[in-house]
Design a protein around this motif. Structure first.
Motif, PDB file in Angstrom:
ATOM      1  N   ARG A  56       0.853  -1.187   0.000  1.00 29.22           N
ATOM      2  CA  ARG A  56       0.000   0.000   0.000  1.00 29.22           C
ATOM      3  C   ARG A  56       0.888   1.236   0.000  1.00 29.22           C
ATOM      4  O   ARG A  56       1.757   1.369   0.881  1.00 29.22           O
ATOM      5  CB  ARG A  56      -0.921   0.013   1.210  1.00 29.22           C
ATOM      6  CG  ARG A  56      -1.919  -1.109   1.236  1.00 29.22           C
ATOM      7  CD  ARG A  56      -2.654  -1.159   2.578  1.00 29.22           C
ATOM      8  NE  ARG A  56      -3.469  -2.361   2.659  1.00 29.22           N
ATOM      9  CZ  ARG A  56      -4.689  -2.479   2.117  1.00 29.22           C
ATOM     10  NH1 ARG A  56      -5.201  -1.437   1.456  1.00 29.22           N
ATOM     11  NH2 ARG A  56      -5.371  -3.609   2.209  1.00 29.22           N
ATOM     12  N   LEU A  57       0.636   2.144  -0.909  1.00 25.67           N
ATOM     13  CA  LEU A  57       1.492   3.324  -0.987  1.00 25.67           C
ATOM     14  C   LEU A  57       1.414   4.136   0.312  1.00 25.67           C
ATOM     15  O   LEU A  57       2.405   4.719   0.744  1.00 25.67           O
ATOM     16  CB  LEU A  57       1.088   4.196  -2.189  1.00 25.67           C
ATOM     17  CG  LEU A  57       1.996   5.385  -2.500  1.00 25.67           C
ATOM     18  CD1 LEU A  57       3.458   4.945  -2.623  1.00 25.67           C
ATOM     19  CD2 LEU A  57       1.560   6.074  -3.799  1.00 25.67           C
ATOM     20  N   SER A  58       0.235   4.092   0.971  1.00 27.90           N
ATOM     21  CA  SER A  58       0.084   4.866   2.221  1.00 27.90           C
ATOM     22  C   SER A  58       1.006   4.334   3.308  1.00 27.90           C
ATOM     23  O   SER A  58       1.258   5.020   4.295  1.00 27.90           O
ATOM     24  CB  SER A  58      -1.376   4.777   2.705  1.00 27.90           C
ATOM     25  OG  SER A  58      -1.714   3.405   2.930  1.00 27.90           O
ATOM     26  N   ARG A  59       1.543   3.123   3.132  1.00 23.87           N
ATOM     27  CA  ARG A  59       2.450   2.569   4.140  1.00 23.87           C
ATOM     28  C   ARG A  59       3.870   2.374   3.602  1.00 23.87           C
ATOM     29  O   ARG A  59       4.726   1.813   4.281  1.00 23.87           O
ATOM     30  CB  ARG A  59       1.916   1.222   4.641  1.00 23.87           C
ATOM     31  CG  ARG A  59       0.565   1.380   5.303  1.00 23.87           C
ATOM     32  CD  ARG A  59       0.069   0.097   5.940  1.00 23.87           C
ATOM     33  NE  ARG A  59      -1.355   0.191   6.209  1.00 23.87           N
ATOM     34  CZ  ARG A  59      -2.162  -0.881   6.287  1.00 23.87           C
ATOM     35  NH1 ARG A  59      -1.654  -2.082   6.086  1.00 23.87           N
ATOM     36  NH2 ARG A  59      -3.447  -0.741   6.522  1.00 23.87           N
ATOM     37  N   PHE A  60       4.098   2.810   2.359  1.00 21.16           N
ATOM     38  CA  PHE A  60       5.420   2.640   1.743  1.00 21.16           C
ATOM     39  C   PHE A  60       6.270   3.867   2.067  1.00 21.16           C
ATOM     40  O   PHE A  60       5.798   4.831   2.679  1.00 21.16           O
ATOM     41  CB  PHE A  60       5.232   2.483   0.222  1.00 21.16           C
ATOM     42  CG  PHE A  60       6.402   1.892  -0.505  1.00 21.16           C
ATOM     43  CD1 PHE A  60       6.848   2.458  -1.695  1.00 21.16           C
ATOM     44  CD2 PHE A  60       7.072   0.774  -0.019  1.00 21.16           C
ATOM     45  CE1 PHE A  60       7.934   1.920  -2.396  1.00 21.16           C
ATOM     46  CE2 PHE A  60       8.148   0.221  -0.716  1.00 21.16           C
ATOM     47  CZ  PHE A  60       8.571   0.800  -1.892  1.00 21.16           C
ATOM     48  N   PHE A  61       7.514   3.861   1.642  1.00 15.16           N
ATOM     49  CA  PHE A  61       8.402   5.029   1.803  1.00 15.16           C
ATOM     50  C   PHE A  61       8.889   5.412   0.413  1.00 15.16           C
ATOM     51  O   PHE A  61       9.774   4.765  -0.144  1.00 15.16           O
ATOM     52  CB  PHE A  61       9.581   4.677   2.725  1.00 15.16           C
ATOM     53  CG  PHE A  61      10.610   5.789   2.825  1.00 15.16           C
ATOM     54  CD1 PHE A  61      11.951   5.546   2.557  1.00 15.16           C
ATOM     55  CD2 PHE A  61      10.240   7.092   3.167  1.00 15.16           C
ATOM     56  CE1 PHE A  61      12.900   6.568   2.645  1.00 15.16           C
ATOM     57  CE2 PHE A  61      11.172   8.112   3.257  1.00 15.16           C
ATOM     58  CZ  PHE A  61      12.508   7.844   2.990  1.00 15.16           C
TER      59      PHE A  61
END
Ligand SMILES: Nc1ncnc2c1ncn2[C@@H]1O[C@H](COS(=O)(=O)NC(=O)[C@@H](N)CS)[C@@H](O)[C@H]1O
Length: 438
Positions: A2-7
């Motif tokens: 999930r991009l919301s949890r990626f860096f």
């Protein structure tokens, strides 16, 4: 993922220090960060690509019969005094003193160390041929590190080393690596052309550089365009068979770097319409250097007649970290990177075009779940950015397949699939997307 949890620290602006497109895009796409001149941190997106490239290199080395090991980055200076290269190597060598004032160095290459390992165990020709390789960080204190990872100071290299009883055997080992390199770069979506080259500090009298054509390349090259259409050996190539027909086919078409170019021969051999003078990026180089290291370092084996002889060696390097930049130079457009599928950080990106809409969120979650369950590497942009920002980010980071999920399409039971490489679009049901990408 999930991009919301990626860096993924994407940059809005073009970094001013970047002079070539791959450097610019790697910084803007949040793939890496410079920690010092020529020294980079590989951030999650870039590290995924680096590992994919490394794995393709590894598979093709293994297929060619090379054996993987891992040598340290730090080496004793005395080892390099044995071969006489400690002083000869010059200012590029990073020399280090430990707490006991022992002289060490950060390895720029490993001919000496692999020869020391070989001579400690192998005493008979019966254990030959042998090809040992590793994929390890190197340090070369380049006068002018530039172009991002293209010319770094700390960089990742695959370096292989072959050991044979005589020159004939060493040429067979050389040919295996030549073929392995043709396959390796082709699997990454690159056309890397083998060209006769200078041998430089590594030594020897036979060497080929593998060059990817790119206007921003550091090497000037002269080629007969026919070389671009030669067939790459298949995965069933017989490495124990006679590889000379393949080598002959790839070396009889004119291809030379500027430092070994023969203008008269080029004009004589290559019809005007087929002559191409451009630039390229050296992504690999292979060398046959005979007994250069075995003489000075006494790496001997007993031959069939029982007499000890120095082995004939070769070394074979691939610029693993340089390849990340080289692939971008060869595969990009104004919107960003266009990763070949084999090295893409993710196979597909799901773009939720109306975050918070129950139907859209549900369809995205289901697509994400089903694709992941089938082993597809997916980056799900579940952020609350506007659709336009999501399109731009997906184009920038170069994921091969974009799945656009919006309320209008869903009302017809459809999502839009966009292929990043050619921009083609298709509308289909989520189930068909899963079937297509799995
Ligand atoms: N400063 C650098 N930054 C990034 N990649 C580099 C750098 N220097 C060399 N390389 C890559 O490493 C590959 C092998 O390097 S080399 O010097 O040609 N060969 C060797 O070092 C031999 N020992 C082969 S094992 C090059 O073809 C290039 O792709």
């Amino acid at each position: 993922m999930r991009l919301s949890r990626f860096f993924l620290p994407i940059l809005k602006e073009n970094p001013k220090e970047a002079e070539i497109v791959s450097h610019r895009l790697m910084l803007r796409a949040g793939m890496m960060r410079q920690e010092a001149a020529g020294i980079y941190a590989w951030l999650p997106l870039g590290f995924r690509v680096l590992k994919k490239i490394e794995q393709i290199v590894r598979e093709e080395q293994d297929r060619a019969g090379a054996l993987e090991l891992l040598m340290p980055t730090l080496q004793l200076a005395d080892l390099w005094r044995e071969s006489g290269r400690y002083d000869a190597y010059g200012p590029e060598m990073l020399r280090i003193l430990d707490r006991h004032k022992r002289e060490l160095l950060y390895g720029p290459t490993n001919e000496e160390m692999i020869t020391e390992i070989f001579r400690s165990y192998i005493k008979s020709y019966k254990n030959l041929p042998l090809n040992l390789y590793h994929i390890q960080w190197k340090f070369r204190d380049e006068q002018r590190p530039r172009f991002g990872v293209m010319r770094g100071r700390e960089f990742l290299m695959k370096d292989a080393y072959s050991f044979d009883l005589d020159e004939a055997g060493a040429r067979r080992s050389y040919n295996k690596m030549f073929v392995a390199y043709l396959r390796t770069f082709a699997r990454m979506g690159l056309k890397a052309i083998p060209m006769r080259a200078e041998t430089g500090p590594i030594g020897g009298d036979l060497s080929h550089e593998f060059i990817v054509l790119a206007e921003t390349g550091e090497s000037g090259v002269y080629i007969n365009r026919d070389v671009l259409d030669l067939p790459v050996p298949g995965e069933d190539v017989d490495y124990d068979g006679d590889l000379t027909p393949i080598i002959k086919q790839w070396t009889s078409v004119y291809a030379a770097t500027e430092d070994v170019h023969e203008a008269a021969r080029f004009e004589r051999e290559v019809p005007e319409a087929k002559r191409l003078n451009t630039r390229g990026i050296e992504v690999g180089q292979i060398f046959y250097f005979g007994t250069k290291y075995s003489d000075t370092m006494k790496a001997m084996v007993a031959g069939p007649d029982g007499v000890d002889v120095p082995i004939h060696g070769g070394s074979y390097g691939v610029g693993v970290s340089r390849l990340v930049g080289a692939i971008i130079e060869a595969c990009h457009d104004d919107a960003g990177i266009k990763w070949p599928e084999a090295v893409a950080p993710f196979r597909a990106a799901i773009l939720n075009l109306k975050q918070g809409d129950a139907a859209v969120d549900g369809a995205c979650e289901q697509l994400y779940r089903e694709l992941s369950a089938k082993g597809v590497d997916v980056l799900y942009d579940d952020t609350d950015q506007r659709a336009g920002a999501k399109f731009a980010a997906a184009d920038l980071i170069g994921i091969p397949w974009q799945i656009l999920v919006g309320p209008k399409g869903l009302a017809d039971g459809k999502v839009e699939v966009k292929r990043r490489s050619d921009g083609s679009r298709d509308n289909m049901s989520p189930a068909d997307v899963v079937a297509k990408l799995a």
